[in-house]
Design a protein around this motif. Sequence first.
Motif, short mmCIF file in Angstrom:
data_model
loop_
_atom_site.label_atom_id
_atom_site.label_comp_id
_atom_site.label_asym_id
_atom_site.label_seq_id
_atom_site.Cartn_x
_atom_site.Cartn_y
_atom_site.Cartn_z
N TYR A 170 0.85 -1.11 -0.14
CA TYR A 170 -0.31 0.00 0.24
C TYR A 170 0.89 0.77 -0.28
CZ TYR A 170 -4.11 -3.30 0.84
OH TYR A 170 -4.75 -3.87 1.36
N ILE A 171 0.80 2.51 -1.02
CA ILE A 171 1.91 3.09 -0.87
C ILE A 171 0.92 4.53 -1.49
CG2 ILE A 171 3.09 4.05 -3.10
CD1 ILE A 171 3.80 1.69 -3.83
N THR A 172 0.99 5.40 -0.69
CA THR A 172 0.26 6.73 -0.40
C THR A 172 1.16 7.96 -1.10
OG1 THR A 172 -0.56 6.00 1.50
CG2 THR A 172 -0.07 8.46 1.45
N LEU A 173 0.83 8.35 -1.44
CA LEU A 173 1.37 9.62 -3.42
C LEU A 173 1.30 10.33 -2.51
CD1 LEU A 173 2.76 8.56 -5.46
CD2 LEU A 173 0.46 9.73 -6.60
N PRO A 174 2.38 11.51 -2.07
CA PRO A 174 3.03 12.62 -1.22
C PRO A 174 1.93 13.30 -2.15
CG PRO A 174 4.87 11.57 -2.02
CD PRO A 174 3.48 10.19 -2.43
N ASP A 175 1.51 14.28 -1.40
CA ASP A 175 1.01 15.97 -2.30
C ASP A 175 1.90 17.02 -2.66
OD1 ASP A 175 -1.80 15.63 -1.99
OD2 ASP A 175 -1.86 15.99 -0.14
N ASN A 176 3.28 16.42 -3.24
CA ASN A 176 3.75 17.07 -3.46
C ASN A 176 3.98 16.69 -5.11
OD1 ASN A 176 6.52 15.90 -3.15
ND2 ASN A 176 6.33 16.69 -0.64
N GLY A 177 5.31 17.43 -6.05
CA GLY A 177 5.92 16.94 -7.30
C GLY A 177 4.54 16.48 -8.20
N ASN A 178 5.26 15.70 -8.96
CA ASN A 178 4.08 15.21 -10.13
C ASN A 178 2.95 13.90 -9.12
OD1 ASN A 178 2.58 14.30 -12.59
ND2 ASN A 178 5.06 13.00 -12.83
N ASN A 179 1.94 14.44 -8.52
CA ASN A 179 0.98 13.91 -8.35
C ASN A 179 0.03 13.81 -8.63
OD1 ASN A 179 -1.02 12.69 -6.48
ND2 ASN A 179 0.01 13.83 -5.16
N TRP A 180 -0.29 12.85 -9.75
CA TRP A 180 -1.29 12.68 -10.88
C TRP A 180 -2.97 12.08 -10.17
CZ3 TRP A 180 2.83 9.43 -10.04
CH2 TRP A 180 2.26 8.21 -9.52
N ILE A 181 -2.67 11.95 -8.48
CA ILE A 181 -3.92 11.46 -8.42
C ILE A 181 -4.67 13.37 -7.90
CG2 ILE A 181 -4.44 10.23 -5.90
CD1 ILE A 181 -3.22 7.76 -6.68
N ARG A 182 -3.79 13.70 -7.17
CA ARG A 182 -3.95 14.87 -6.11
C ARG A 182 -2.96 15.89 -7.34
NH1 ARG A 182 -7.18 14.59 -0.68
NH2 ARG A 182 -4.63 16.03 -0.18
N PRO A 183 -3.62 16.34 -8.31
CA PRO A 183 -1.95 17.21 -9.11
C PRO A 183 -3.21 18.62 -8.35
CG PRO A 183 -4.20 16.37 -10.50
CD PRO A 183 -4.06 16.03 -8.95
N PHE A 184 -4.47 18.88 -7.68
CA PHE A 184 -4.38 20.09 -7.73
C PHE A 184 -3.90 20.85 -6.58
CE2 PHE A 184 -7.54 16.96 -7.89
CZ PHE A 184 -7.24 16.67 -6.41
N MET A 185 -2.81 19.71 -5.16
CA MET A 185 -3.01 20.09 -4.27
C MET A 185 -1.34 21.32 -4.21
SD MET A 185 -5.11 19.76 -2.06
CE MET A 185 -3.83 19.85 -0.99
N GLY A 186 -0.87 20.78 -5.29
CA GLY A 186 0.01 21.85 -5.88
C GLY A 186 0.48 22.95 -6.72
N CYS A 187 -0.85 23.34 -6.21
CA CYS A 187 -1.53 24.24 -7.22
C CYS A 187 -2.54 25.66 -6.68
CB CYS A 187 -2.01 23.86 -8.81
SG CYS A 187 -2.91 25.20 -9.92
N PRO A 188 -1.29 26.52 -6.39
CA PRO A 188 -2.25 27.99 -5.88
C PRO A 188 -3.43 28.39 -6.46
CG PRO A 188 0.05 27.87 -5.69
CD PRO A 188 -0.01 27.03 -6.41
#
Length: 443
Positions: A170-188
Motif C-alpha cells: 500500500y503506497i500513499t502518494l505524497p502531496d508534492n511533485g508530479n502527483n497525478w492523483i491529487r494534482p490540485f494540491m500543488g497548484c495555488p
Amino acid sequence: MYIQALLSLLPFTPGFLHHDEPPSDTLRLGTLTPYKKAPIVEGIRELPDDCSVDQVMLIHRHGSREPLQDELPLIQGLAYTIGNASDAIAAAKLPDNLKFLKQGYVTELQVGRLSAVGRKQLFDHGVDFIFRYPQLHGETFVAGNESRVIESSRWFGQGYIGMKALDAEYITLPDNGNNWIRPFMGCPAWSENLKTKPSPAAIWGEKYIPPITRRLNKLLPGVNLSDDDTHGALYACAYDLASYNSSPWCNVFSSTELTYFDYESDLEMDNAFGYTVKPPALGPMLGSLYVNKLIERFQNKTGDAKSMYLEFGHDATINVIMAAVGLAEDKPPLNPNAIDPFRKWRTSNQVPFAANMVWERFTCHKSFQGPQIRLILNEETYPLEKCAKTKRDKAHGTCSLANFITANKFSTDITYGDQFWNDTCHITGARDVRMDQSPFYLL
C-alpha cells in the motif's frame, strides 16, 4: 454483485424516499449520489471476441463518507432549529412526509469519515474487479494522501485479494511533485479559484433554495426554517443515505427540488475541476498529469510497466481527467441561472460515491490493428469520441493508442513544473508546493 444492483429492483417514486426504503438507482444527488452504474450509451457495442485486454489502469473514488467541514454545520444547525421548535412541531398537523419530526431530529454525523456504506462499496468493488479481469492481477494499491482514500484502498484490497491483502503493498502518494492523483494540491491558482465569490453554485443556490424554504415553512408553522436549514436538510438527505442507507429527509423534497440540488453539484465541480475553472486551462492542465502517466504506462516507456494499476483518489481526480481528455464538455458552458436538461457534465453519472474509472489497453487478432484503448466509467463504456477515427472505433467507443496520444497533444505538451504549469498555477518560487487541504472538496 453491488448492493445497488439489488436495491434498484425495489419500487421507487422519484424524489420520495421512504424512511425504511434504501437508495434507488434513480436518485441523483450530484457527487453525493449513492454508487450506481452509469447510463448505457445507446449503440455502443462490446469488444469483438478476438480482442483481449492486456493492461488496465483503475482510478477509484473513495466510498460514501460523512459531511465535509463546511457542510456538517448546516445539518447541525437544522437539528438545532428542529429541537428549538419542538413545541410548535408537536402542536402542528403535519403531512405524512414530515411526521417523523414529531420524534425530533438529531444527527451524530461527523466530519469526513468513511461510512459503513462506503466500506462495503469498496469491498464489493474489489470482489467484482477480480472477476472482471481474471487474466490480470495487481497487489500494489496506490492512494492519494487523505485518510478516507487510504482506507478505501484497503477495503478494496480486502475484496480484491482477500487475506493476501495483509501482505500487499500500500503506497500513499505524497502531496508534492508530479502527483497525478491529487494534482490540485500543488497548484495555488486552484485554491485561489475556490475563493472567488460568488461561485456559480452559490448563484444557483440563491435562486432555488428560498422557494423551498417558503414551502416548508408553510407546512411547519412556528419552526421558522432558514435557507441554511433548508440546505442542511438537503445535505441531511444525502449524508444520512451515505451513512445509514436511508433518510427521512429525502421524502421531504419533490423530484424537481432534488434535481436542483443535483445541478448545484454539477456547477460546483465544473467550476472547481472542469471547464468553467479560471483560468480556463486549469482543469485540463491538472488532469494532464494523469493522461501523461497513462500514456507512459500503456507505451511502456520505462520498460517496467505493470499489467494492472490500482489507484484511489477523489471525485476531483476523475473530473480533471475528464476535462483533460475533453469528455462531457458542454457548449455553451453550464449556466448558473438555468438548468440545461441535455447537459453532458453530470456529476451523479460521472462521480457518485465509489465512482470508478477504468482505462483498458487491448489488442485484437483481426478486428483492430495495433494497441487500442477503451474507457469504462462506472461499469459502462464511455465513448472516446475525440480520437475515434474509424467506423469500428465509433461502434465500440474506442480508439487506437496512437490516435489517443495525438488527440491529447494538450496534455503531452505539458510537463509538471514547466513554464506553462507554473504560470497557470501561479507558482513563482520552488516547484514543489504543498498546500493546506481544502475543507470543501478534499476531506
